[in-house]
Design a protein around this motif. Structure first.
Motif, PDB file in Angstrom:
ATOM      1  N   VAL A   1      -9.119  -1.275 -85.081  1.00 10.97           N
ATOM      2  CA  VAL A   1      -7.828  -0.997 -85.704  1.00 10.97           C
ATOM      3  C   VAL A   1      -7.993  -0.085 -86.912  1.00 10.97           C
ATOM      4  O   VAL A   1      -7.225   0.866 -87.111  1.00 10.97           O
ATOM      5  CB  VAL A   1      -7.136  -2.313 -86.096  1.00 10.97           C
ATOM      6  CG1 VAL A   1      -5.926  -2.056 -86.984  1.00 10.97           C
ATOM      7  CG2 VAL A   1      -6.700  -3.076 -84.849  1.00 10.97           C
ATOM      8  N   GLU A   2      -9.021  -0.342 -87.734  1.00 10.81           N
ATOM      9  CA  GLU A   2      -9.228   0.486 -88.922  1.00 10.81           C
ATOM     10  C   GLU A   2      -9.638   1.908 -88.548  1.00 10.81           C
ATOM     11  O   GLU A   2      -9.206   2.880 -89.182  1.00 10.81           O
ATOM     12  CB  GLU A   2     -10.278  -0.165 -89.818  1.00 10.81           C
ATOM     13  CG  GLU A   2      -9.769  -1.436 -90.488  1.00 10.81           C
ATOM     14  CD  GLU A   2     -10.824  -2.162 -91.287  1.00 10.81           C
ATOM     15  OE1 GLU A   2     -12.014  -1.818 -91.150  1.00 10.81           O
ATOM     16  OE2 GLU A   2     -10.465  -3.087 -92.043  1.00 10.81           O
ATOM     17  N   MET A   3     -10.454   2.058 -87.511  1.00 10.73           N
ATOM     18  CA  MET A   3     -10.830   3.394 -87.068  1.00 10.73           C
ATOM     19  C   MET A   3      -9.621   4.118 -86.474  1.00 10.73           C
ATOM     20  O   MET A   3      -9.448   5.324 -86.671  1.00 10.73           O
ATOM     21  CB  MET A   3     -11.972   3.301 -86.064  1.00 10.73           C
ATOM     22  CG  MET A   3     -13.267   2.790 -86.683  1.00 10.73           C
ATOM     23  SD  MET A   3     -14.562   2.442 -85.484  1.00 10.73           S
ATOM     24  CE  MET A   3     -15.038   4.095 -85.020  1.00 10.73           C
ATOM     25  N   THR A   4      -8.774   3.385 -85.759  1.00  7.41           N
ATOM     26  CA  THR A   4      -7.551   3.981 -85.219  1.00  7.41           C
ATOM     27  C   THR A   4      -6.637   4.432 -86.349  1.00  7.41           C
ATOM     28  O   THR A   4      -6.069   5.539 -86.303  1.00  7.41           O
ATOM     29  CB  THR A   4      -6.818   2.964 -84.327  1.00  7.41           C
ATOM     30  OG1 THR A   4      -7.664   2.593 -83.231  1.00  7.41           O
ATOM     31  CG2 THR A   4      -5.525   3.550 -83.775  1.00  7.41           C
ATOM     32  N   ASP A   5      -6.488   3.595 -87.375  1.00  4.97           N
ATOM     33  CA  ASP A   5      -5.671   3.976 -88.536  1.00  4.97           C
ATOM     34  C   ASP A   5      -6.183   5.264 -89.168  1.00  4.97           C
ATOM     35  O   ASP A   5      -5.396   6.128 -89.574  1.00  4.97           O
ATOM     36  CB  ASP A   5      -5.695   2.857 -89.578  1.00  4.97           C
ATOM     37  CG  ASP A   5      -4.869   1.649 -89.161  1.00  4.97           C
ATOM     38  OD1 ASP A   5      -4.079   1.771 -88.208  1.00  4.97           O
ATOM     39  OD2 ASP A   5      -5.021   0.591 -89.788  1.00  4.97           O
TER      40      ASP A   5
END
Length: 243
Positions: A130-134
């Motif tokens: 999720v953090e990499m997607t953000d």
């Protein structure tokens, strides 16, 4: 044109304690089930479903289905801004300066390793995904919403530089007899926010494995991030908090 009756209807929806509790709980951007929201509002799940139906009909909340589950999230940033404005204008009479709090449900697996990084079918999931997607969204390399996803030209160049086989991913998505979407949003089980799924998500996961950034755990869907991977991810996917 906005009508006075519509304003009154929205205000009445916000004026109910249970509905207000559920809306505030959704302010962190996660999508929650009716059961989770019922616990937060201290009401029965059936009662919560009725309240959520009214919020959905009014356009304040949207309902999404993923597998057997149905999740609820705020309909738009405009709804969040409206709630924030109301929160800014209100104070607790007993404790005027106390911050407004709402119970935070624990979602997903209890195992910390699974919550942090795991595979979801053949793509990455968990806090790391999720953090990499953000980071990819913020940098304009990918466009992702609950309606769909698209890789930008800058994102194409960036992921190719990492070694992601985008040509193979697009071929799998366009092959006859496959229902695979090239880039699709996947609602994360534990984070309840979006990560990248589809053929693109699978290609990214395989690239990270090939680069030695992550390793699969034995007899588990959890993946561990190697020291080399931690350094690379910090440099390539900057975000507000630590990985």
């Amino acid at each position: 044109m906005v009508s006075i009756s519509a304003i009154a209807q929205t205000a009445s929806l916000m004026g109910d304690l249970a509905r207000a509790s559920m809306l505030i709980a959704l302010m962190d951007g996660r999508a929650l089930t009716a059961t989770e929201l019922a616990r937060i509002a201290s009401i029965a799940p059936q009662t919560a479903s009725g309240h959520l139906g009214r919020l959905v009909d009014a356009g304040l909340v949207v309902r999404e289905s993923q597998g057997r589950h149905r999740y609820h999230r705020l309909a738009s940033p405009a709804v969040a801004h409206m709630i924030e404005s109301i929160m800014a204008l209100t104070t607790d009479q007993d404790t005027p300066h106390a911050p407004l709090r709402s119970a935070v449900p624990v979602t997903g697996p209890r195992d910390k390793a699974l919550r942090y990084a795991r595979t979801c079918y053949d793509h990455l999931a968990g806090q790391l995904a999720v953090e990499m997607t953000d980071s990819l969204i913020k940098s304009g390399r990918i466009e992702l919403s609950s309606e769909g996803g698209a890789l930008t030209d800058e994102g194409d160049r960036f992921l190719r530089s990492l070694g992601v086989d985008l040509d193979a991913a697009r071929h799998r998505a366009s092959s006859r007899g496959t229902r695979r979407v090239f880039c699709r949003p996947c609602l994360d089980w534990s984070e309840r926010r979006l990560h990248i799924g589809g053929a693109l998500g699978a290609a990214i996961c395989q690239c990270y494995l090939d680069n030695g950034w992550i390793r699969r755990a034995a007899e588990s869907r959890a993946v561990s991030v190697t020291p080399h991977g931690q350094q690379a991810i910090r440099e390539l996917f900057p975000h507000d908090g630590p990985y």
